[in-house]
Scaffold this active site. Structure first.
Site, PDB file in Angstrom:
ATOM      1  N   ASP A  67       0.813  -1.222   0.000  1.00 32.44           N
ATOM      2  CA  ASP A  67       0.000   0.000   0.000  1.00 32.44           C
ATOM      3  C   ASP A  67       0.844   1.269   0.000  1.00 32.44           C
ATOM      4  OD1 ASP A  67       0.956  -0.317   2.601  1.00 32.44           O
ATOM      5  OD2 ASP A  67      -0.968  -0.940   3.394  1.00 32.44           O
ATOM      6  N   ASN A 136      -7.382  -2.754  14.073  1.00 35.73           N
ATOM      7  CA  ASN A 136      -8.770  -3.091  13.721  1.00 35.73           C
ATOM      8  C   ASN A 136      -8.834  -4.317  12.801  1.00 35.73           C
ATOM      9  OD1 ASN A 136      -7.737  -2.109  11.369  1.00 35.73           O
ATOM     10  ND2 ASN A 136      -9.129  -0.357  11.180  1.00 35.73           N
TER      11      ASN A 136
END
Ligand code: PGA
Length: 253
Positions: A67, A136
């Protein structure tokens, strides 16, 4: 899924580097999926040390990063391109032309994602994917969602991710709120996956990802279904699974 637990982060970095080095040295050519974040930094240091001692050769490695932040150029010191150069590429004999990261400054992000998707296919897919895990459950920047994304895309970073990564920027306002990321489908297609997690702060998410339901609400949970995944944890990150029923893990001292 193989779960390995080591005593501390330094042993984890050592084990991870040895694991990666073995694959690199065995292969004629290896497509290595790379991750950023604080977790793999020591692993990259160990890989650099293996290279310096003549035990590791990166000349046949093609790397593809997971990313990049939207809006950051390759020259920006906060970009993941710079992170990779500083933490690994500048210290080993990888050919920079064989290292691939999204262009965070692309004019057309749909086109940039299509370019990345084609690149992964053209290189024959990822042989070994290194992963961290977000607080998360994100892998790459695939945030909790209603579905698993298949291909590269632009993602709105969650508040949790923004808060976790803001300390790397001068202020939270300077942190990009969007990123380009490989999709879960592309990560899942990697032949081998090595996920690293350290510290007590990761214990809850590791427990949900490994023992909870497979759900896009915890993107890393998809790894439960992968046929060749190694989860490498230090004792603290493993705290929630130690002694849990039905989990098989190996402790390495
Ligand atoms: P961290 O990030 O290694 O900095 O904890 C992991 C991730 O967000 O994937």
């Amino acid at each position: 899924m193989e779960i390995l637990i080591v005593d501390n982060p330094s042993k984890l970095a050592n084990y991870a580097a040895t694991f990666i080095a073995a694959r690199v040295n065995q292969a004629e050519r290896l497509v290595l999926g790379l991750a950023t974040g604080s977790t793999p930094v020591n692993t990259y240091r160990e890989l650099s040390a293996l290279y310096r001692s003549g035990k590791l050769d990166f000349s046949k490695v093609v790397s593809i990063n997971l990313d990049e932040y939207v809006g950051l150029s390759a020259e920006d010191k906060q970009s993941y391109r710079q992170f990779m150069n500083e933490n690994l590429f500048n210290h080993v004999n990888i050919n920079l032309a064989n290292t691939h990261i999204f262009n965070g400054k692309a004019e057309d992000f749909a086109q940039e994602c299509a370019r990345y998707d084609s690149l992964i296919v053209e290189k024959g897919g990822i042989d070994l994917q290194l992963l961290g895990i977000g607080m998360n459950g994100h892998i790459g920047f695939n945030e909790p969602d209603d579905y698993f994304s298949m291909t590269s895309h632009v993602v709105d970073l969650s508040t949790e991710t923004i808060l976790s990564n803001a300390p790397y920027f001068e202020s939270v306002d300077q942190m990009p709120k969007q990123a380009l990321t490989m999709g879960i489908g592309q990560i899942f297609k990697a032949k081998t996956i090595l996920l690293l997690a350290t510290g007590e702060s990761k214990s809850a998410v590791i427990t949900s990802a490994l023992l909870g339901p497979v759900t896009p609400r915890c993107p890393a949970s998809i790894l439960q279904l992968h046929q060749d995944v190694t989860i490498l944890l230090d004792c603290e990150a493993a705290r929630g699974i130690l002694g849990a029923k039905g989990v098989y893990y190996k402790e390495i001292h």
